[in-house]
Design a protein around this motif. Sequence first.
Motif, mmCIF file in Angstrom:
data_model
loop_
_atom_site.group_PDB
_atom_site.id
_atom_site.type_symbol
_atom_site.label_atom_id
_atom_site.label_comp_id
_atom_site.label_asym_id
_atom_site.label_seq_id
_atom_site.Cartn_x
_atom_site.Cartn_y
_atom_site.Cartn_z
ATOM 1 N N LYS A 1 0.822 -1.203 0.000
ATOM 2 C CA LYS A 1 0.000 0.000 0.000
ATOM 3 C C LYS A 1 0.861 1.260 0.000
ATOM 4 O O LYS A 1 0.553 2.244 -0.687
ATOM 5 N N ARG A 2 1.944 1.234 0.766
ATOM 6 C CA ARG A 2 2.821 2.414 0.809
ATOM 7 C C ARG A 2 3.519 2.626 -0.524
ATOM 8 O O ARG A 2 3.695 3.769 -0.963
ATOM 9 N N ILE A 3 3.923 1.545 -1.164
ATOM 10 C CA ILE A 3 4.600 1.677 -2.454
ATOM 11 C C ILE A 3 3.641 2.251 -3.493
ATOM 12 O O ILE A 3 4.000 3.134 -4.274
ATOM 13 N N ARG A 4 2.401 1.786 -3.488
ATOM 14 C CA ARG A 4 1.420 2.277 -4.459
ATOM 15 C C ARG A 4 1.109 3.757 -4.221
ATOM 16 O O ARG A 4 1.106 4.561 -5.156
ATOM 17 N N SER A 5 0.842 4.121 -2.980
ATOM 18 C CA SER A 5 0.550 5.530 -2.683
ATOM 19 C C SER A 5 1.787 6.396 -2.892
ATOM 20 O O SER A 5 1.679 7.545 -3.334
ATOM 21 N N GLY A 6 2.972 5.838 -2.605
ATOM 22 C CA GLY A 6 4.204 6.587 -2.823
ATOM 23 C C GLY A 6 4.460 6.859 -4.286
ATOM 24 O O GLY A 6 4.990 7.917 -4.653
ATOM 25 N N LEU A 7 4.081 5.911 -5.147
ATOM 26 C CA LEU A 7 4.248 6.115 -6.584
ATOM 27 C C LEU A 7 3.388 7.273 -7.065
ATOM 28 O O LEU A 7 3.853 8.141 -7.818
ATOM 29 N N PRO A 39 -4.816 12.243 0.700
ATOM 30 C CA PRO A 39 -5.467 11.325 1.643
ATOM 31 C C PRO A 39 -4.863 9.922 1.635
ATOM 32 O O PRO A 39 -4.651 9.325 2.694
ATOM 33 N N THR A 40 -4.580 9.393 0.450
ATOM 34 C CA THR A 40 -4.002 8.051 0.379
ATOM 35 C C THR A 40 -2.588 8.023 0.923
ATOM 36 O O THR A 40 -2.224 7.140 1.718
ATOM 37 N N ALA A 41 -1.770 8.990 0.516
ATOM 38 C CA ALA A 41 -0.371 9.002 0.942
ATOM 39 C C ALA A 41 -0.244 9.156 2.451
ATOM 40 O O ALA A 41 0.498 8.416 3.113
ATOM 41 N N TYR A 42 -0.959 10.101 3.027
ATOM 42 C CA TYR A 42 -0.831 10.370 4.459
ATOM 43 C C TYR A 42 -1.424 9.254 5.312
ATOM 44 O O TYR A 42 -0.958 9.003 6.423
ATOM 45 N N SER A 66 3.815 5.733 7.878
ATOM 46 C CA SER A 66 3.937 5.538 9.320
ATOM 47 C C SER A 66 3.460 6.779 10.061
ATOM 48 O O SER A 66 3.437 7.890 9.510
ATOM 49 N N ALA A 67 3.084 6.604 11.325
ATOM 50 C CA ALA A 67 2.518 7.701 12.108
ATOM 51 C C ALA A 67 3.490 8.875 12.276
ATOM 52 O O ALA A 67 3.084 10.035 12.097
ATOM 53 N N PRO A 68 4.768 8.661 12.622
ATOM 54 C CA PRO A 68 5.674 9.813 12.769
ATOM 55 C C PRO A 68 5.868 10.577 11.468
ATOM 56 O O PRO A 68 5.958 11.808 11.479
ATOM 57 N N ALA A 69 5.927 9.841 10.343
ATOM 58 C CA ALA A 69 6.075 10.513 9.051
ATOM 59 C C ALA A 69 4.829 11.336 8.741
ATOM 60 O O ALA A 69 4.920 12.485 8.301
ATOM 61 N N ALA A 70 3.651 10.757 8.961
ATOM 62 C CA ALA A 70 2.409 11.494 8.715
ATOM 63 C C ALA A 70 2.316 12.727 9.600
ATOM 64 O O ALA A 70 1.855 13.792 9.165
ATOM 65 N N ALA A 71 2.763 12.600 10.854
ATOM 66 C CA ALA A 71 2.734 13.744 11.766
ATOM 67 C C ALA A 71 3.645 14.860 11.263
ATOM 68 O O ALA A 71 3.265 16.047 11.277
ATOM 69 N N LEU A 72 4.840 14.497 10.800
ATOM 70 C CA LEU A 72 5.750 15.509 10.254
ATOM 71 C C LEU A 72 5.196 16.097 8.965
ATOM 72 O O LEU A 72 5.355 17.294 8.692
ATOM 73 N N PHE A 73 4.506 15.257 8.170
ATOM 74 C CA PHE A 73 3.935 15.736 6.916
ATOM 75 C C PHE A 73 2.811 16.744 7.141
ATOM 76 O O PHE A 73 2.367 17.396 6.189
ATOM 77 N N ALA A 74 2.333 16.872 8.384
ATOM 78 C CA ALA A 74 1.293 17.867 8.662
ATOM 79 C C ALA A 74 1.758 19.283 8.328
ATOM 80 O O ALA A 74 0.935 20.164 8.072
ATOM 81 N N LEU A 122 -9.922 5.814 10.254
ATOM 82 C CA LEU A 122 -9.577 6.995 11.054
ATOM 83 C C LEU A 122 -8.443 7.785 10.431
ATOM 84 O O LEU A 122 -8.492 9.021 10.363
ATOM 85 N N ARG A 123 -7.390 7.098 9.980
ATOM 86 C CA ARG A 123 -6.252 7.820 9.415
ATOM 87 C C ARG A 123 -6.641 8.561 8.134
ATOM 88 O O ARG A 123 -6.102 9.637 7.852
ATOM 89 N N GLN A 124 -7.569 8.008 7.389
ATOM 90 C CA GLN A 124 -8.068 8.709 6.212
ATOM 91 C C GLN A 124 -8.841 9.958 6.629
ATOM 92 O O GLN A 124 -8.740 11.010 5.983
ATOM 93 N N GLN A 125 -9.588 9.856 7.709
ATOM 94 C CA GLN A 125 -10.289 11.026 8.237
ATOM 95 C C GLN A 125 -9.313 12.139 8.595
ATOM 96 O O GLN A 125 -9.532 13.309 8.258
ATOM 97 N N VAL A 126 -8.242 11.779 9.292
ATOM 98 C CA VAL A 126 -7.267 12.794 9.695
ATOM 99 C C VAL A 126 -6.618 13.423 8.468
ATOM 100 O O VAL A 126 -6.355 14.632 8.435
#
Length: 510
Positions: free
Chosen positions: A153-159, A231-234, A238-246, A300-304
């Motif tokens: 999933k991460r590879i697909r969203s990362g692409l 939405p897909t990428a975030y 991982s949680a720390p990466a998503a938090a920094l991506f905020a 939930l993560r998609q909501q955030v």
Amino acid sequence: MSHLAIIPLLLPLFTGIFLLLLREQRIYIKRTISGLSSIALIAVSTQLLCAVSDGNILVYSLSNWPAPFGIVLMADRLAALMVLTTSLLALFSLIYAMSGTDRQGRQFHILFQLQLFGLNGAFLTADLFNLFVFFEVLLLASYSLLLHGGGRKRIRSGLHFVVINVVGSSLFLFAVGILYGILGTLNMADLAVKVAHVSPENIGLVKTAGLLLFVVFALKAALLPLYLWLPTAYSQTSAPAAALFAIMTKVGAYSILRVYSLIFGNEAGPLANLLDGWLLGMALTTIIIGSFGLLGSKRLRQQVAYLVVISAGTLLTGFSLNSQAGIAAGLYYLPHTTFATAALFLLADLIVQRRDQMEDKLEAGLVITKQKFLGVMFFVLAIIASGLPPLSGFLGKFMLLRAALEHPALPYIMAIVLVNGLLTVIAMARTGALFFFAAHAVDTATNTYIKQSEPEPLKVRELLPILSLLGLCVLMTLWAGPINSYSLETANQLLDTPAYIDAVLGKEAQ
């Protein structure tokens, strides 16, 4: 010439290089170095904020080459605010990563520091080409952090993430190429002078370049229709990466504010206020679409992630008012929404860990029956994210609506912002009810009792970052007066284009 403006760049850069040399060392050594560097970055950022809080603009000319011929860094109130917000967010994201995420790959701490280097560089540069360079550093580091830990999933969203951002980088190059070919400079202050006096036959090309830049910045800020990658990428990283991506979407918002208040602002002659008729409509539509995405989310993560999209639209609604009060409201809202969404990403990860196969699906299940503390944190963060009184989210939206009172689009702004708050309350209330009140210990398919395992105790390294980010939102509420005063002064400084040009080029430039 003060060296303070360059230290927020050199500190994470040298830390990342040093960690690269130590990549075979034990994880606790990397954690210590990375953590100490992040603490030092907060200290430097605080000192930088104090140095410019009186209205002073720090200009640093690399190799002592004067602008516009050399590379120039610039720190004013806005840049210092962005650097401090980034450094605070980075420390708490890093602490959370130390609970185990950083073990999923040897390069995490290196990439984390390079991400900070790119972020701080984007905020402190005074040159459009170097803004492009720091955008590329951000792209490389964020792409690697997005994939950290692997998985289909991460590879697909990362692409998707990297392809759309490479397209944005190409458009950026086209834009700066047009501007340099016509005006002979990419220094922002020098561009502000020359755009105001551009010849009539070149107005169309310069306007095209300005709108291309807007497309690039809107992509980074996740404005409609360029938000689909977020939405897909975030939600998959991982949680720390998503938090920094905020803070990542705020780079795009910052760039829009900086470039279109300075280069295409009120003093830009025939190209003045280039984004009038564009920015406000796109920002409000982004809030609407983000609200539907929030309600339609199944995880939930998609909501955030959709809350990040909504925050981008709300932030740029304030900036689009092109007034001191509107910009100030946006600047107050910016750190609030950054800390709140980052805390929600981290909290969502704790919830995922305690739901087994259910993960963060918005379905009732065997969920966190003994983790009341998580429920309380979710409740408070939901209030903050929804903009309910009395916390910082409410104050930010109140300032925004007050700033829009004299704007012709007030009915639309008022309706969209208030309805979005209502829909956010509904969405977050539904999520909280499913996770913390609709839990059961019976398999509904077979109607048999399921024995629940004892949940793992919460770790300090997991709770501390979330509580700290939540505490920052509370502090923003308690210190709303001083922060609002700083935001108003920052907005006034941004709208004073001649002062910026004088600081970077000297008074003889005009």
